[in-house]
Enzyme design. Structure first.
Site, PDB file in Angstrom:
ATOM      1  N   TYR A   1      -4.006  53.046 -13.935  1.00  0.00           N
ATOM      2  CA  TYR A   1      -4.033  54.342 -14.616  1.00  0.00           C
ATOM      3  C   TYR A   1      -4.775  55.375 -13.785  1.00  0.00           C
ATOM      4  CZ  TYR A   1      -4.774  57.659 -18.436  1.00  0.00           C
ATOM      5  OH  TYR A   1      -4.781  58.768 -19.228  1.00  0.00           O
TER       6      TYR A   1
ATOM      7  N   GLY B   1      -7.174  59.398 -25.695  1.00  0.00           N
ATOM      8  CA  GLY B   1      -7.784  60.050 -24.553  1.00  0.00           C
ATOM      9  C   GLY B   1      -9.239  60.419 -24.788  1.00  0.00           C
ATOM     10  N   THR B   2      -9.957  60.621 -23.697  1.00  0.00           N
ATOM     11  CA  THR B   2     -11.337  61.085 -23.763  1.00  0.00           C
ATOM     12  C   THR B   2     -11.540  62.236 -22.793  1.00  0.00           C
ATOM     13  OG1 THR B   2     -12.031  59.429 -22.126  1.00  0.00           O
ATOM     14  CG2 THR B   2     -12.288  58.844 -24.444  1.00  0.00           C
TER      15      THR B   2
ATOM     16  N   SER C   1      -6.023  62.868 -22.825  1.00  0.00           N
ATOM     17  CA  SER C   1      -4.869  62.218 -22.211  1.00  0.00           C
ATOM     18  C   SER C   1      -3.696  61.987 -23.139  1.00  0.00           C
ATOM     19  CB  SER C   1      -5.300  60.905 -21.561  1.00  0.00           C
ATOM     20  OG  SER C   1      -6.005  61.175 -20.373  1.00  0.00           O
TER      21      SER C   1
ATOM     22  N   ASN D   1      -4.993  60.049 -13.335  1.00  0.00           N
ATOM     23  CA  ASN D   1      -4.511  61.373 -13.732  1.00  0.00           C
ATOM     24  C   ASN D   1      -3.619  62.041 -12.694  1.00  0.00           C
ATOM     25  OD1 ASN D   1      -6.088  61.814 -16.352  1.00  0.00           O
ATOM     26  ND2 ASN D   1      -7.693  61.200 -14.929  1.00  0.00           N
TER      27      ASN D   1
END
Length: 387
Positions: free
Chosen positions: A200, A342-343, A104, A202
Protein backbone atom coordinates in the site's frame (compact mmCIF):
# COMPACT_ATOMS: atom_id res chain seq x y z
CA UNK A 1 -3.75 9.48 5.07
CA UNK A 2 -2.56 6.34 6.67
CA UNK A 3 -0.04 6.76 9.41
CA UNK A 4 2.69 4.42 10.41
CA UNK A 5 6.44 4.20 10.55
CA UNK A 6 8.12 7.61 10.76
CA UNK A 7 9.03 9.60 8.81
CA UNK A 8 6.49 8.59 6.18
CA UNK A 9 2.85 7.69 6.36
CA UNK A 10 2.21 4.05 5.70
CA UNK A 11 -1.01 2.08 6.12
CA UNK A 12 -1.65 0.63 9.54
CA UNK A 13 -1.72 -2.67 7.66
CA UNK A 14 2.05 -2.78 8.10
CA UNK A 15 1.60 -4.00 11.70
CA UNK A 16 -0.15 -7.18 10.60
CA UNK A 17 -3.34 -8.50 12.06
CA UNK A 18 -6.80 -8.30 10.57
CA UNK A 19 -8.22 -5.57 12.78
CA UNK A 20 -5.37 -3.15 12.26
CA UNK A 21 -5.34 -3.92 8.56
CA UNK A 22 -8.87 -2.75 8.12
CA UNK A 23 -8.26 0.51 9.92
CA UNK A 24 -5.38 1.20 7.55
CA UNK A 25 -6.99 0.49 4.24
CA UNK A 26 -7.47 0.94 4.82
CA UNK A 27 -9.88 4.27 1.74
CA UNK A 28 -25.58 5.20 2.20
CA UNK A 29 -29.13 6.67 3.04
CA UNK A 30 -32.01 6.14 5.40
CA UNK A 31 -34.30 7.57 8.05
CA UNK A 32 -32.65 8.72 11.28
CA UNK A 33 -33.92 6.73 14.25
CA UNK A 34 -32.03 8.18 17.20
CA UNK A 35 -28.90 10.01 18.24
CA UNK A 36 -26.48 8.80 20.90
CA UNK A 37 -24.27 10.77 23.25
CA UNK A 38 -21.61 9.91 25.78
CA UNK A 39 -23.37 7.90 28.49
CA UNK A 40 -26.92 8.60 27.19
CA UNK A 41 -29.99 7.26 28.97
CA UNK A 42 -30.84 3.74 27.85
CA UNK A 43 -34.00 1.72 27.92
CA UNK A 44 -32.33 -0.88 30.10
CA UNK A 45 -29.35 -0.20 32.31
CA UNK A 46 -28.45 -3.87 32.06
CA UNK A 47 -28.35 -3.87 28.24
CA UNK A 48 -26.86 -0.65 26.86
CA UNK A 49 -26.63 -0.22 23.10
CA UNK A 50 -23.45 -2.11 22.10
CA UNK A 51 -22.45 0.46 19.46
CA UNK A 52 -22.84 3.33 21.91
CA UNK A 53 -20.91 1.37 24.50
CA UNK A 54 -18.01 0.83 22.09
CA UNK A 55 -17.85 4.53 21.19
CA UNK A 56 -17.98 5.52 24.86
CA UNK A 57 -15.03 3.22 25.53
CA UNK A 58 -12.99 4.79 22.72
CA UNK A 59 -13.48 8.18 24.40
CA UNK A 60 -13.10 7.16 28.06
CA UNK A 61 -10.59 4.30 27.89
CA UNK A 62 -8.63 5.23 24.75
CA UNK A 63 -8.92 8.99 25.32
CA UNK A 64 -10.01 9.82 21.76
CA UNK A 65 -11.57 13.33 21.87
CA UNK A 66 -14.74 12.19 20.11
CA UNK A 67 -16.19 9.29 18.19
CA UNK A 68 -19.26 9.15 15.98
CA UNK A 69 -20.98 6.53 13.88
CA UNK A 70 -23.74 6.00 11.36
CA UNK A 71 -25.20 2.50 11.22
CA UNK A 72 -27.68 1.40 8.56
CA UNK A 73 -29.66 -1.83 8.67
CA UNK A 74 -30.71 -3.99 5.73
CA UNK A 75 -33.73 -1.77 5.10
CA UNK A 76 -31.63 1.40 4.97
CA UNK A 77 -32.81 2.71 8.34
CA UNK A 78 -29.97 4.69 9.89
CA UNK A 79 -29.03 5.33 13.47
CA UNK A 80 -26.48 7.99 14.45
CA UNK A 81 -24.25 7.86 17.51
CA UNK A 82 -21.85 10.33 19.15
CA UNK A 83 -19.51 10.21 22.13
CA UNK A 84 -17.05 12.69 23.62
CA UNK A 85 -16.81 16.40 22.86
CA UNK A 86 -16.43 18.25 19.59
CA UNK A 87 -14.04 20.85 21.02
CA UNK A 88 -11.63 20.10 23.85
CA UNK A 89 -11.45 23.77 24.84
CA UNK A 90 -15.14 24.59 24.98
CA UNK A 91 -16.65 21.16 25.55
CA UNK A 92 -19.02 21.71 22.62
CA UNK A 93 -21.23 18.81 21.63
CA UNK A 94 -20.29 16.48 18.80
CA UNK A 95 -22.56 17.35 15.84
CA UNK A 96 -24.77 14.54 14.63
CA UNK A 97 -23.22 13.13 11.44
CA UNK A 98 -20.72 15.98 11.25
CA UNK A 99 -18.21 16.33 8.43
CA UNK A 100 -14.77 14.72 8.67
CA UNK A 101 -11.71 14.42 6.48
CA UNK A 102 -12.22 11.08 4.76
CA UNK A 103 -8.50 10.54 4.13
CA UNK A 104 -7.85 7.37 2.12
CA UNK A 105 -11.51 6.69 1.48
CA UNK A 106 -10.70 9.14 -1.31
CA UNK A 107 -8.90 6.28 -3.07
CA UNK A 108 -12.22 4.50 -3.57
CA UNK A 109 -13.64 7.66 -5.17
CA UNK A 110 -10.60 8.00 -7.45
CA UNK A 111 -10.78 4.35 -8.42
CA UNK A 112 -14.47 4.67 -9.32
CA UNK A 113 -13.73 7.59 -11.64
CA UNK A 114 -10.89 5.63 -13.27
CA UNK A 115 -13.15 2.61 -13.79
CA UNK A 116 -15.91 4.79 -15.21
CA UNK A 117 -13.35 5.96 -17.75
CA UNK A 118 -12.49 2.32 -18.44
CA UNK A 119 -16.18 1.68 -19.14
CA UNK A 120 -16.14 4.67 -21.49
CA UNK A 121 -13.09 3.17 -23.24
CA UNK A 122 -11.00 6.21 -22.41
CA UNK A 123 -8.63 4.21 -20.19
CA UNK A 124 -7.53 0.56 -20.47
CA UNK A 125 -6.82 -1.15 -17.15
CA UNK A 126 -3.86 -3.11 -18.45
CA UNK A 127 -2.35 -0.27 -20.47
CA UNK A 128 0.94 1.14 -19.17
CA UNK A 129 1.11 4.55 -17.55
CA UNK A 130 3.18 5.77 -20.52
CA UNK A 131 0.12 5.38 -22.75
CA UNK A 132 -1.36 8.44 -21.06
CA UNK A 133 1.61 10.19 -19.46
CA UNK A 134 4.65 9.29 -21.56
CA UNK A 135 7.94 9.67 -19.74
CA UNK A 136 6.36 10.64 -16.42
CA UNK A 137 7.54 7.68 -14.37
CA UNK A 138 11.29 7.25 -14.63
CA UNK A 139 13.71 6.52 -11.82
CA UNK A 140 15.76 3.84 -10.12
CA UNK A 141 13.92 0.68 -11.14
CA UNK A 142 10.88 2.82 -12.06
CA UNK A 143 9.59 2.78 -15.63
CA UNK A 144 6.09 3.88 -16.61
CA UNK A 145 6.27 1.68 -19.69
CA UNK A 146 5.98 -1.36 -17.42
CA UNK A 147 3.49 -0.16 -14.76
CA UNK A 148 -0.19 -0.59 -15.61
CA UNK A 149 -3.27 1.31 -14.47
CA UNK A 150 -4.51 -1.83 -12.73
CA UNK A 151 -1.26 -2.06 -10.75
CA UNK A 152 -1.66 1.54 -9.61
CA UNK A 153 -5.22 0.99 -8.41
CA UNK A 154 -4.34 -2.29 -6.69
CA UNK A 155 -1.06 -1.18 -5.07
CA UNK A 156 1.07 -3.68 -6.95
CA UNK A 157 3.16 -1.16 -8.92
CA UNK A 158 6.26 -1.16 -6.72
CA UNK A 159 6.32 2.65 -6.62
CA UNK A 160 7.79 4.18 -3.45
CA UNK A 161 5.78 6.35 -1.06
CA UNK A 162 5.84 10.12 -1.59
CA UNK A 163 4.25 11.23 1.67
CA UNK A 164 6.52 12.71 4.34
CA UNK A 165 4.69 12.63 7.66
CA UNK A 166 7.13 14.92 9.46
CA UNK A 167 6.90 17.60 6.79
CA UNK A 168 3.10 17.55 6.81
CA UNK A 169 2.86 17.81 10.60
CA UNK A 170 5.49 20.55 10.71
CA UNK A 171 3.58 22.75 8.28
CA UNK A 172 0.03 21.36 7.78
CA UNK A 173 -1.18 24.44 5.91
CA UNK A 174 1.41 24.29 3.14
CA UNK A 175 0.15 23.75 -0.42
CA UNK A 176 1.73 21.01 -2.55
CA UNK A 177 1.55 20.56 -6.31
CA UNK A 178 0.98 16.95 -7.40
CA UNK A 179 4.19 16.92 -9.45
CA UNK A 180 6.16 18.14 -6.43
CA UNK A 181 4.85 15.18 -4.46
CA UNK A 182 5.62 12.78 -7.30
CA UNK A 183 9.18 14.06 -7.56
CA UNK A 184 9.80 13.06 -3.94
CA UNK A 185 8.71 9.52 -4.78
CA UNK A 186 10.77 9.31 -7.96
CA UNK A 187 13.88 10.36 -6.04
CA UNK A 188 13.70 6.97 -4.36
CA UNK A 189 14.21 3.54 -5.88
CA UNK A 190 11.38 1.15 -6.72
CA UNK A 191 10.34 -1.15 -3.91
CA UNK A 192 9.84 -4.14 -6.22
CA UNK A 193 9.13 -5.04 -9.85
CA UNK A 194 5.61 -4.19 -11.06
CA UNK A 195 3.18 -6.95 -10.17
CA UNK A 196 5.60 -8.82 -7.90
CA UNK A 197 3.64 -8.23 -4.71
CA UNK A 198 1.19 -5.94 -2.89
CA UNK A 199 2.29 -2.85 -0.95
CA UNK A 200 0.00 0.00 0.00
CA UNK A 201 1.16 3.52 -0.79
CA UNK A 202 -0.28 6.87 -1.77
CA UNK A 203 1.91 7.41 -4.84
CA UNK A 204 -0.20 4.95 -6.83
CA UNK A 205 -3.27 7.16 -6.48
CA UNK A 206 -1.31 10.34 -7.08
CA UNK A 207 -0.40 8.95 -10.50
CA UNK A 208 -3.96 7.70 -11.07
CA UNK A 209 -5.23 11.22 -10.38
CA UNK A 210 -2.80 12.68 -12.91
CA UNK A 211 -3.98 10.18 -15.53
CA UNK A 212 -7.64 11.04 -14.89
CA UNK A 213 -6.85 14.73 -15.33
CA UNK A 214 -4.95 14.08 -18.56
CA UNK A 215 -7.71 11.92 -20.04
CA UNK A 216 -10.65 14.14 -19.03
CA UNK A 217 -8.98 17.55 -19.27
CA UNK A 218 -10.59 18.44 -15.92
CA UNK A 219 -9.33 18.62 -12.31
CA UNK A 220 -9.71 15.37 -10.38
CA UNK A 221 -11.91 17.09 -7.79
CA UNK A 222 -14.36 18.22 -10.45
CA UNK A 223 -14.55 14.72 -11.86
CA UNK A 224 -15.20 13.21 -8.42
CA UNK A 225 -17.87 15.80 -7.67
CA UNK A 226 -19.54 15.44 -11.07
CA UNK A 227 -19.33 11.69 -11.52
CA UNK A 228 -19.99 10.54 -7.95
CA UNK A 229 -21.05 13.22 -5.48
CA UNK A 230 -23.71 14.84 -7.66
CA UNK A 231 -24.76 11.60 -9.31
CA UNK A 232 -25.84 9.81 -6.11
CA UNK A 233 -26.69 12.88 -4.06
CA UNK A 234 -23.94 13.00 -1.45
CA UNK A 235 -25.05 16.32 -0.02
CA UNK A 236 -22.26 16.66 2.53
CA UNK A 237 -19.32 15.42 0.45
CA UNK A 238 -16.86 17.42 -1.63
CA UNK A 239 -13.31 17.51 -2.93
CA UNK A 240 -11.70 20.73 -1.58
CA UNK A 241 -10.54 23.30 -4.09
CA UNK A 242 -6.91 24.46 -3.98
CA UNK A 243 -6.24 26.53 -0.90
CA UNK A 244 -9.41 25.44 0.93
CA UNK A 245 -8.20 24.42 4.39
CA UNK A 246 -11.53 24.50 6.20
CA UNK A 247 -14.28 21.98 6.81
CA UNK A 248 -17.38 23.78 5.57
CA UNK A 249 -20.24 22.26 7.55
CA UNK A 250 -20.72 21.40 11.25
CA UNK A 251 -17.87 19.21 12.47
CA UNK A 252 -15.87 18.23 15.49
CA UNK A 253 -12.37 19.61 15.69
CA UNK A 254 -9.54 17.27 14.81
CA UNK A 255 -6.56 16.62 17.06
CA UNK A 256 -3.15 15.02 16.82
CA UNK A 257 -0.49 13.77 19.17
CA UNK A 258 2.67 11.89 18.35
CA UNK A 259 2.41 9.38 21.20
CA UNK A 260 -0.21 8.29 23.69
CA UNK A 261 1.49 10.46 26.34
CA UNK A 262 1.77 13.63 24.22
CA UNK A 263 -0.65 16.56 24.61
CA UNK A 264 -3.36 17.00 21.99
CA UNK A 265 -2.74 19.59 19.28
CA UNK A 266 -5.63 20.87 17.18
CA UNK A 267 -5.11 20.30 13.45
CA UNK A 268 -8.61 20.84 12.07
CA UNK A 269 -7.55 23.29 9.38
CA UNK A 270 -4.95 21.93 7.01
CA UNK A 271 -4.23 22.02 3.32
CA UNK A 272 -5.24 18.61 1.95
CA UNK A 273 -3.26 19.08 -1.25
CA UNK A 274 -0.66 16.61 0.02
CA UNK A 275 -3.41 13.98 0.08
CA UNK A 276 -5.00 15.02 -3.23
CA UNK A 277 -6.36 12.07 -5.24
CA UNK A 278 -5.24 9.73 -2.46
CA UNK A 279 -6.84 11.50 0.49
CA UNK A 280 -8.46 14.94 0.15
CA UNK A 281 -12.22 14.25 0.25
CA UNK A 282 -14.39 15.70 3.04
CA UNK A 283 -17.62 13.88 3.89
CA UNK A 284 -19.77 12.45 6.70
CA UNK A 285 -20.29 8.97 8.11
CA UNK A 286 -23.70 8.76 6.50
CA UNK A 287 -22.45 9.91 3.10
CA UNK A 288 -19.70 7.28 3.20
CA UNK A 289 -22.35 4.66 3.90
CA UNK A 290 -24.37 6.02 0.98
CA UNK A 291 -21.32 5.95 -1.30
CA UNK A 292 -20.25 2.37 -0.56
CA UNK A 293 -23.86 1.13 -0.66
CA UNK A 294 -24.42 2.77 -4.05
CA UNK A 295 -21.10 1.44 -5.33
CA UNK A 296 -21.71 -2.17 -4.26
CA UNK A 297 -25.29 -1.87 -5.49
CA UNK A 298 -24.16 -1.15 -9.05
CA UNK A 299 -25.22 2.50 -9.20
CA UNK A 300 -21.78 3.89 -10.04
CA UNK A 301 -20.17 1.25 -12.27
CA UNK A 302 -21.33 -1.20 -14.93
CA UNK A 303 -21.17 -4.87 -13.83
CA UNK A 304 -17.91 -5.58 -15.65
CA UNK A 305 -16.03 -2.72 -13.99
CA UNK A 306 -17.53 -3.42 -10.56
CA UNK A 307 -16.36 -7.00 -10.92
CA UNK A 308 -12.85 -5.76 -11.68
CA UNK A 309 -12.96 -3.50 -8.63
CA UNK A 310 -13.94 -6.47 -6.46
CA UNK A 311 -11.21 -8.73 -7.85
CA UNK A 312 -8.79 -8.83 -4.94
CA UNK A 313 -5.29 -9.85 -3.90
CA UNK A 314 -4.04 -10.64 -0.38
CA UNK A 315 -3.38 -7.39 1.47
CA UNK A 316 -0.76 -8.45 3.96
CA UNK A 317 -2.97 -9.60 6.84
CA UNK A 318 -5.08 -12.72 7.40
CA UNK A 319 -8.33 -12.56 5.48
CA UNK A 320 -7.95 -8.95 4.31
CA UNK A 321 -7.89 -8.47 0.54
CA UNK A 322 -7.54 -5.42 -1.71
CA UNK A 323 -9.25 -4.89 -5.04
CA UNK A 324 -9.10 -1.66 -7.06
CA UNK A 325 -9.51 0.99 -4.37
CA UNK A 326 -11.69 -1.33 -2.31
CA UNK A 327 -10.97 -3.66 0.61
CA UNK A 328 -12.80 -6.78 1.75
CA UNK A 329 -12.49 -7.83 5.37
CA UNK A 330 -13.94 -10.89 7.13
CA UNK A 331 -16.48 -10.46 9.93
CA UNK A 332 -16.45 -12.63 13.08
CA UNK A 333 -20.16 -13.31 12.53
CA UNK A 334 -19.53 -14.56 8.98
CA UNK A 335 -19.16 -13.00 5.54
CA UNK A 336 -17.13 -9.94 4.66
CA UNK A 337 -17.65 -6.24 4.33
CA UNK A 338 -16.37 -3.87 1.66
CA UNK A 339 -14.95 -0.39 2.24
CA UNK A 340 -11.66 1.37 2.59
CA UNK A 341 -11.09 3.58 5.62
CA UNK A 342 -8.34 6.08 6.22
CA UNK A 343 -6.36 8.20 8.65
CA UNK A 344 -5.16 11.78 8.39
CA UNK A 345 -3.93 14.17 11.09
CA UNK A 346 -7.06 15.00 13.07
CA UNK A 347 -9.33 12.21 11.85
CA UNK A 348 -9.69 8.48 11.32
CA UNK A 349 -12.53 6.73 9.51
CA UNK A 350 -13.34 3.05 9.15
CA UNK A 351 -16.26 0.87 8.14
CA UNK A 352 -17.99 -0.50 5.09
CA UNK A 353 -21.00 -2.39 3.76
CA UNK A 354 -21.98 -6.05 3.68
CA UNK A 355 -23.41 -8.02 0.78
CA UNK A 356 -26.84 -7.98 2.42
CA UNK A 357 -26.97 -4.20 2.82
CA UNK A 358 -25.76 -3.49 6.35
CA UNK A 359 -23.48 -0.45 6.57
CA UNK A 360 -21.44 1.36 9.19
CA UNK A 361 -18.90 4.13 9.25
CA UNK A 362 -17.12 5.28 12.37
CA UNK A 363 -15.16 8.53 12.63
CA UNK A 364 -12.64 9.45 15.31
CA UNK A 365 -11.28 12.96 15.79
CA UNK A 366 -7.70 11.75 16.11
CA UNK A 367 -5.53 9.06 14.58
CA UNK A 368 -5.04 6.17 17.01
CA UNK A 369 -1.51 6.17 18.42
CA UNK A 370 -1.41 2.63 19.80
CA UNK A 371 -2.40 -0.88 18.86
CA UNK A 372 -5.09 -1.21 21.52
CA UNK A 373 -7.02 1.82 20.27
CA UNK A 374 -6.85 0.53 16.70
CA UNK A 375 -8.20 -2.83 17.82
CA UNK A 376 -10.99 -1.19 19.80
CA UNK A 377 -12.02 0.91 16.80
CA UNK A 378 -12.07 -2.16 14.57
CA UNK A 379 -14.09 -4.05 17.17
CA UNK A 380 -16.63 -1.21 17.14
CA UNK A 381 -17.13 -1.74 13.38
CA UNK A 382 -17.60 -5.47 13.91
CA UNK A 383 -20.05 -4.83 16.74
CA UNK A 384 -22.17 -2.59 14.51
CA UNK A 385 -22.22 -5.02 11.58
CA UNK A 386 -22.71 -8.20 13.61
CA UNK A 387 -25.46 -7.09 16.01
Amino acid sequence: MHAGVSPRFRPTLSRGGRRKALLAVTMLTGAVMTTGALFPPTASAAKPDPVQKSLNALVVDDQIPSASASVADRKGRTRHYTAGVGDLKTGAKVPKDGQVRAASNTKAFTAVVALQLVAEKKIALDAPVDTYLPGLLRGKGIDGRHITIRQLLQHTSGLPEYLDKRAVLKDPQRYYEPRELLDSALAQKAHFSPGAKWEYNNTNYLVAGLIIQKVTGRPIGEEINRRIVDRIGLRHTYFPTPGDMTIREPHSKGYHRDTADSPWREVTELDPSWGWAAGAVITTNNDLNRFYTALLGGRLLPPAQLAQMRTTVPAGAPGVRYGLGLTSTPLPCGGVYWGHGGTIPGYATLGGVTEDGRAVNIALTAMPTDTATEQHAQAAVETALCR
